[in-house]
Design a protein around this motif. Structure first.
Motif, PDB file in Angstrom:
ATOM      1  N   ASP A   1      59.105  21.095  20.450  1.00  0.00           N
ATOM      2  CA  ASP A   1      60.221  21.608  19.654  1.00  0.00           C
ATOM      3  C   ASP A   1      59.941  21.505  18.159  1.00  0.00           C
ATOM      4  O   ASP A   1      60.205  22.437  17.395  1.00  0.00           O
ATOM      5  N   VAL A   2      59.393  20.373  17.722  1.00  0.00           N
ATOM      6  CA  VAL A   2      59.101  20.199  16.294  1.00  0.00           C
ATOM      7  C   VAL A   2      58.037  21.196  15.835  1.00  0.00           C
ATOM      8  O   VAL A   2      58.173  21.846  14.800  1.00  0.00           O
ATOM      9  N   HIS A   3      56.975  21.330  16.617  1.00  0.00           N
ATOM     10  CA  HIS A   3      55.884  22.225  16.205  1.00  0.00           C
ATOM     11  C   HIS A   3      56.311  23.691  16.194  1.00  0.00           C
ATOM     12  O   HIS A   3      55.842  24.464  15.355  1.00  0.00           O
ATOM     13  N   THR A   4      57.185  24.076  17.109  1.00  0.00           N
ATOM     14  CA  THR A   4      57.582  25.485  17.162  1.00  0.00           C
ATOM     15  C   THR A   4      58.710  25.820  16.194  1.00  0.00           C
ATOM     16  O   THR A   4      58.741  26.914  15.633  1.00  0.00           O
ATOM     17  N   THR A   5      59.616  24.886  15.960  1.00  0.00           N
ATOM     18  CA  THR A   5      60.764  25.192  15.096  1.00  0.00           C
ATOM     19  C   THR A   5      60.538  24.805  13.635  1.00  0.00           C
ATOM     20  O   THR A   5      61.127  25.408  12.739  1.00  0.00           O
ATOM     21  N   GLU A   6      59.676  23.822  13.395  1.00  0.00           N
ATOM     22  CA  GLU A   6      59.471  23.355  12.026  1.00  0.00           C
ATOM     23  C   GLU A   6      58.094  23.694  11.455  1.00  0.00           C
ATOM     24  O   GLU A   6      57.933  23.819  10.242  1.00  0.00           O
ATOM     25  N   HIS A   7      57.100  23.840  12.317  1.00  0.00           N
ATOM     26  CA  HIS A   7      55.717  24.001  11.841  1.00  0.00           C
ATOM     27  C   HIS A   7      55.138  25.398  12.075  1.00  0.00           C
ATOM     28  O   HIS A   7      53.996  25.648  11.708  1.00  0.00           O
ATOM     29  N   GLY A   8      55.880  26.277  12.723  1.00  0.00           N
ATOM     30  CA  GLY A   8      55.451  27.671  12.827  1.00  0.00           C
ATOM     31  C   GLY A   8      54.487  28.001  13.947  1.00  0.00           C
ATOM     32  O   GLY A   8      53.833  29.049  13.917  1.00  0.00           O
ATOM     33  N   TYR A   9      54.390  27.139  14.969  1.00  0.00           N
ATOM     34  CA  TYR A   9      53.501  27.417  16.096  1.00  0.00           C
ATOM     35  C   TYR A   9      54.227  28.211  17.173  1.00  0.00           C
ATOM     36  O   TYR A   9      55.442  28.055  17.366  1.00  0.00           O
ATOM     37  N   THR A  10      53.494  29.036  17.893  1.00  0.00           N
ATOM     38  CA  THR A  10      54.021  29.758  19.046  1.00  0.00           C
ATOM     39  C   THR A  10      53.700  28.960  20.296  1.00  0.00           C
ATOM     40  O   THR A  10      52.537  28.628  20.557  1.00  0.00           O
ATOM     41  N   GLU A  11      54.719  28.644  21.084  1.00  0.00           N
ATOM     42  CA  GLU A  11      54.482  27.888  22.307  1.00  0.00           C
ATOM     43  C   GLU A  11      53.788  28.771  23.339  1.00  0.00           C
ATOM     44  O   GLU A  11      54.142  29.944  23.512  1.00  0.00           O
ATOM     45  N   VAL A  12      52.808  28.212  24.034  1.00  0.00           N
ATOM     46  CA  VAL A  12      52.113  28.942  25.085  1.00  0.00           C
ATOM     47  C   VAL A  12      51.972  28.051  26.317  1.00  0.00           C
ATOM     48  O   VAL A  12      51.953  26.822  26.223  1.00  0.00           O
ATOM     49  N   TYR A  13      51.893  28.706  27.455  1.00  0.00           N
ATOM     50  CA  TYR A  13      51.618  28.042  28.727  1.00  0.00           C
ATOM     51  C   TYR A  13      50.321  28.631  29.255  1.00  0.00           C
ATOM     52  O   TYR A  13      50.139  29.853  29.230  1.00  0.00           O
ATOM     53  N   VAL A  14      49.415  27.791  29.723  1.00  0.00           N
ATOM     54  CA  VAL A  14      48.068  28.276  30.057  1.00  0.00           C
ATOM     55  C   VAL A  14      47.617  27.770  31.423  1.00  0.00           C
ATOM     56  O   VAL A  14      48.175  26.805  31.955  1.00  0.00           O
ATOM     57  N   PRO A  15      46.558  28.400  31.989  1.00  0.00           N
ATOM     58  CA  PRO A  15      45.952  27.858  33.209  1.00  0.00           C
ATOM     59  C   PRO A  15      45.357  26.476  32.948  1.00  0.00           C
ATOM     60  O   PRO A  15      44.905  26.183  31.835  1.00  0.00           O
TER      61      PRO A  15
ATOM     62  N   LEU B   1      47.442  21.188   9.515  1.00  0.00           N
ATOM     63  CA  LEU B   1      47.552  20.808  10.921  1.00  0.00           C
ATOM     64  C   LEU B   1      47.583  19.286  11.074  1.00  0.00           C
ATOM     65  O   LEU B   1      48.361  18.749  11.871  1.00  0.00           O
ATOM     66  N   THR B   2      46.775  18.598  10.289  1.00  0.00           N
ATOM     67  CA  THR B   2      46.776  17.135  10.331  1.00  0.00           C
ATOM     68  C   THR B   2      48.140  16.583   9.920  1.00  0.00           C
ATOM     69  O   THR B   2      48.669  15.657  10.548  1.00  0.00           O
ATOM     70  N   GLN B   3      48.726  17.181   8.895  1.00  0.00           N
ATOM     71  CA  GLN B   3      50.059  16.763   8.461  1.00  0.00           C
ATOM     72  C   GLN B   3      51.112  17.053   9.524  1.00  0.00           C
ATOM     73  O   GLN B   3      52.087  16.299   9.669  1.00  0.00           O
ATOM     74  N   ASN B   4      50.930  18.125  10.299  1.00  0.00           N
ATOM     75  CA  ASN B   4      51.854  18.417  11.396  1.00  0.00           C
ATOM     76  C   ASN B   4      51.821  17.304  12.434  1.00  0.00           C
ATOM     77  O   ASN B   4      52.865  16.903  12.968  1.00  0.00           O
ATOM     78  N   ALA B   5      50.630  16.804  12.744  1.00  0.00           N
ATOM     79  CA  ALA B   5      50.511  15.692  13.686  1.00  0.00           C
ATOM     80  C   ALA B   5      51.121  14.420  13.104  1.00  0.00           C
ATOM     81  O   ALA B   5      51.816  13.665  13.805  1.00  0.00           O
ATOM     82  N   GLU B   6      50.881  14.190  11.820  1.00  0.00           N
ATOM     83  CA  GLU B   6      51.465  13.013  11.164  1.00  0.00           C
ATOM     84  C   GLU B   6      52.982  13.051  11.189  1.00  0.00           C
ATOM     85  O   GLU B   6      53.645  12.014  11.324  1.00  0.00           O
TER      86      GLU B   6
END
Length: 423
Positions: free
Chosen positions: A181-195, A300-305
């Motif tokens: 939720d944080v990465h998609t709503t605050e950091h601009g990532y698109t959520e994906v589901y993968v094999p 990206l590092t700051q997103n993890a932090e």
């Protein structure tokens, strides 16, 4: 994969860069392959020039009504040799590609030199480790009464697996949902589901399959391997693709289980959840223009932090030295969370800039402003490892009565539950 043009134009610089990470480049082997390639190409060009000249001669002879059969036979001989040379050149190129695929990435100039993790450089710390007025336990002892079950997991699957029950299982799920939720709503990532499985070709696109296949679990009878991280399928979204420059950057976040054989880790972290064959992770992947990769790596590092900060978990950031970098890494930051049960900082995220290394292996390109194709740059990092985040919450949030305080940011994901207690 390294840029072959770098090796051809400035081999000493490339060798010096590889020497920084302790890799012994086979210069003689490379020069032998290059000499073979040049010889075949030179002979082919010579034959083409002769063939072109004779074709003109054939035209002139025919124009005069003279017999051109002898010259035509000579041209046909050249064509047969040129065809054979095409096969030779393809074989040499295949040898060159195989040679290149075993060479690691060159560290960025600012990466500190060193031989092992002992020489990694700490950059910054966030948060103050908590002081306790009671004997501190590790996550195994804290989690046992709350639903952390290694005995059942061992009966089902063997060592390096765990079963989570009750509130602990819910907390594990809540952590992953919160991160996505944080990465998609605050950091601009698109959520994906993968094999959860990839082919050997896709595995080789992000790292060296030949070098690391023993770290992967293979599906018997199939060219499929369980993913060690969702970096493998997600980064390969752009394999064999020319991305439209206007679509860059691409940013993906993926929650998935990860599977690792832990080859070579015998005896390491055998207690608890730190090093397991199966674990969950939220991965961030950025695919960017080369001019933006250094900046994107920092972001990206700051997103993890940001995840660690929201969870109020003390951590530090270190930059890996040349001797501790991964095979494909140009530069890597590790985020290490404080674990009071171990009295140490332990890795919870690794954020890496691969520059064009993975893209060349995958043939992932874009067209620059001059209309020429060049590799995209790829960056990825854990945002975060879910199991290790659970470990950090159990150890940092433990109370004298055996309960665990849940970080405020996770309480809504726990249905309002703010404390884990033994049932």
């Amino acid at each position: 994969m390294l840029d072959i043009q770098l090796l051809r134009k400035d081999l000493p610089a490339a060798i010096a860069g590889l020497n920084r990470r302790g890799f012994a480049f086979d210069e003689a082997g490379f020069r032998a392959l290059e000499d073979e390639r040049k010889s075949v190409q030179a002979r082919t060009e010579e034959l083409q020039a002769k063939s072109n000249a004779l074709n003109k001669q054939i035209g002139m002879l025919k124009g005069k009504g003279e017999d051109a059969s002898a010259v035509m036979a000579e041209v046909n001989g050249y064509r047969e040799e040129m065809k054979a040379n095409e096969t030779k050149l393809a074989a040499v190129q295949e040898k060159l590609n195989a040679f290149l695929r075993l060479i690691p990435n060159i560290p960025r100039p600012e990466v500190p030199e060193g031989k092992s993790e002992a020489e990694n450089v700490e950059l910054r710390r966030w948060g103050t480790p908590r002081t306790f007025d009671f004997p501190v336990k590790d996550h195994v002892d804290v989690g046992g009464p709350l639903g952390l079950d290694f005995d059942t997991a061992g009966k089902i699957s063997g060592a390096r697996f765990s079963v989570l029950k009750g509130g602990l299982a819910r907390l594990h799920r809540a952590i992953a949902q919160f991160m996505i939720d944080v990465h998609t709503t605050e950091h601009g990532y698109t959520e994906v589901y993968v094999p959860y499985m990839v082919t050997s070709q896709m595995a080789d696109g992000v790292s060296s399959f030949a070098k690391f296949k023993d770290d992967l679990f293979k599906i018997e009878g199939r060219d499929l391997y369980l993913i060690p991280t969702s970096e493998y399928p997600v980064t390969n979204f752009v394999a064999d693709t020319i991305v439209d420059a206007k679509d860059l950057p691409l940013q993906f976040a993926c929650h998935s289980p990860c599977f690792r054989s832990e080859a070579g880790s015998y005896g390491k972290d055998t207690r608890g959840m730190i090093r397991q064959h199966q674990f969950d992770k939220v991965e961030m992947v950025r695919i960017v223009h080369p001019d933006q990769s250094a900046e994107a790596h920092e972001a990206l590092t700051q997103n993890a932090e940001a995840i660690l900060q929201k969870l109020e978990l003390p951590y530090r950031v270190v930059v890996l030295c040349t001797g501790d970098q991964g095979f494909a890494s140009a530069k890597t930051y590790d985020l290490e969370v404080w674990l009071p049960g171990q009295g140490a900082y332990r890795e919870i995220s690794s954020c890496t800039n691969f520059e064009g290394f993975q893209a060349r292996r995958m043939q992932a390109r874009f067209k620059n402003e001059k209309g020429k194709t060049e590799p995209v740059h790829t960056i990825n990092g854990s945002g975060l490892a879910v199991g290790r985040t659970l470990v950090a919450i159990l150890e940092n949030g433990q109370q004298a009565d055996g309960s665990v305080t849940i970080p405020t940011a996770l309480v809504p994901y726990m249905g309002g539950v703010a404390r884990l207690e033994r049932a």
